[in-house]
Write a protein that holds these residues in place. Sequence first.
Motif, PDB file in Angstrom:
ATOM      1  N   GLU A  21       0.846  -1.193   0.000  1.00  0.00           N
ATOM      2  CA  GLU A  21       0.000   0.000   0.000  1.00  0.00           C
ATOM      3  C   GLU A  21       0.879   1.238   0.000  1.00  0.00           C
ATOM      4  N   ASP A  22       0.375   2.296  -0.603  1.00  0.00           N
ATOM      5  CA  ASP A  22       1.165   3.521  -0.638  1.00  0.00           C
ATOM      6  C   ASP A  22       1.113   4.263   0.691  1.00  0.00           C
ATOM      7  N   LYS A  75      -2.619  -7.735  -4.750  1.00  0.00           N
ATOM      8  CA  LYS A  75      -3.710  -6.922  -4.204  1.00  0.00           C
ATOM      9  C   LYS A  75      -4.762  -6.694  -5.277  1.00  0.00           C
ATOM     10  N   GLY A  85     -10.015  -5.221  -2.879  1.00  0.00           N
ATOM     11  CA  GLY A  85      -9.034  -4.747  -1.899  1.00  0.00           C
ATOM     12  C   GLY A  85      -8.293  -5.839  -1.156  1.00  0.00           C
ATOM     13  N   TRP A 130      -0.580  -6.039  -8.567  1.00  0.00           N
ATOM     14  CA  TRP A 130      -1.893  -5.415  -8.440  1.00  0.00           C
ATOM     15  C   TRP A 130      -2.717  -5.814  -9.654  1.00  0.00           C
TER      16      TRP A 130
END
Lengths: 144, 144
Positions: free
Chosen positions: A79-80, A96, A101, A131
């Motif tokens: 995650e960022d 992801k 999510g 992703w």
Amino acid sequence: MCRKMSHIEAASRLMEKGIRPSPQRIAVWEYVRANPIHPTAERIYTALASDMPSLSKTTVYNSLKQLVAAGFLNTVNIEDDELRYDGNLEEHYHFKCLQCGEIFDIPAEHHIVMTGKLQDFKIQRIQTNMWGICCACNVPYGSE
Amino acid sequence: MCRKMSHIEAASRLMEKGIRPSPQRIAVWEYVRANPIHPTAERIYTALASDMPSLSKTTVYNSLKQLVAAGFLNTVNIEDDELRYDGNLEEHYHFKCLQCGEIFDIPAEHHIVMTGKLQDFKIQRIQTNMWGICCACNVPYGSE
DNA sequence: GTTCCTGCAAAAGCTTTGCAGAAGA
DNA sequence: TCTTCTGCAAAGCTTTTGCAGGAAC
């Protein structure tokens, strides 16, 4: 995925690394191992606080930092804006799903070929994140 | 690594995506492209602020977010406590030297084999990060 | 007794939000 | 004119730090 581990075994593995096996540290470690959902520090704290009302977030952060330094947990940087933790030490990828999510563990089925620039590098850790859309979300229209 | 791009070309590529080519946005994009050091938002802001005294951090954050959403930049999640940005869109790995701290770009020389669980997944983005000791730091004792 | 650990409170640091004014279409 | 954008200030969040009390050795 993660082999089950008794409190006693957890305590002795902590002691081997010179870490005092406090109930808080064991609880953090066991929560991350038992819940392969790549939890954040916040989530770990919330989950444990109901059984351990005196637990503080500081202790969760301290414990996580020590467990990572000792090699018992890994951080997951998928995650960022938040850091996650993973008790599965086997080589695997993270995927992801951008729709639901969820973060999936994907068994690793390749190895980096160390050629060219990498030949003189000493690799100690590899993390691969992906992703996309997971199989549950990736259902063609009309087929469900 | 990154092909050189004129201001005019940058502006037209932004407009194609419906993003107004403001000087600030172009400056952020060009800085990240021209400086393959995987800078943080803070670093980009500091570097640009000398030439653009009125620039605000808010604008840097806004620009980065839009440029990532438009596919012109990627985020690099190799640090646990800060987000970095990368203008190199070619497939490559990142290698962080745990001794000198530098982050290297490593050309990608493998592809994920999509078998088993991944077969029904739609992969849109892959990021591989490695940690270890780089070739400059990995010098045997006595050889320098 | 000494060291290590916990947990509260406060601080620090990064990122986002609200909003007013400016710039561009 | 209407929309978009910038930049200041403030807020929001996550994580760290300082410190006092407590537990373990």
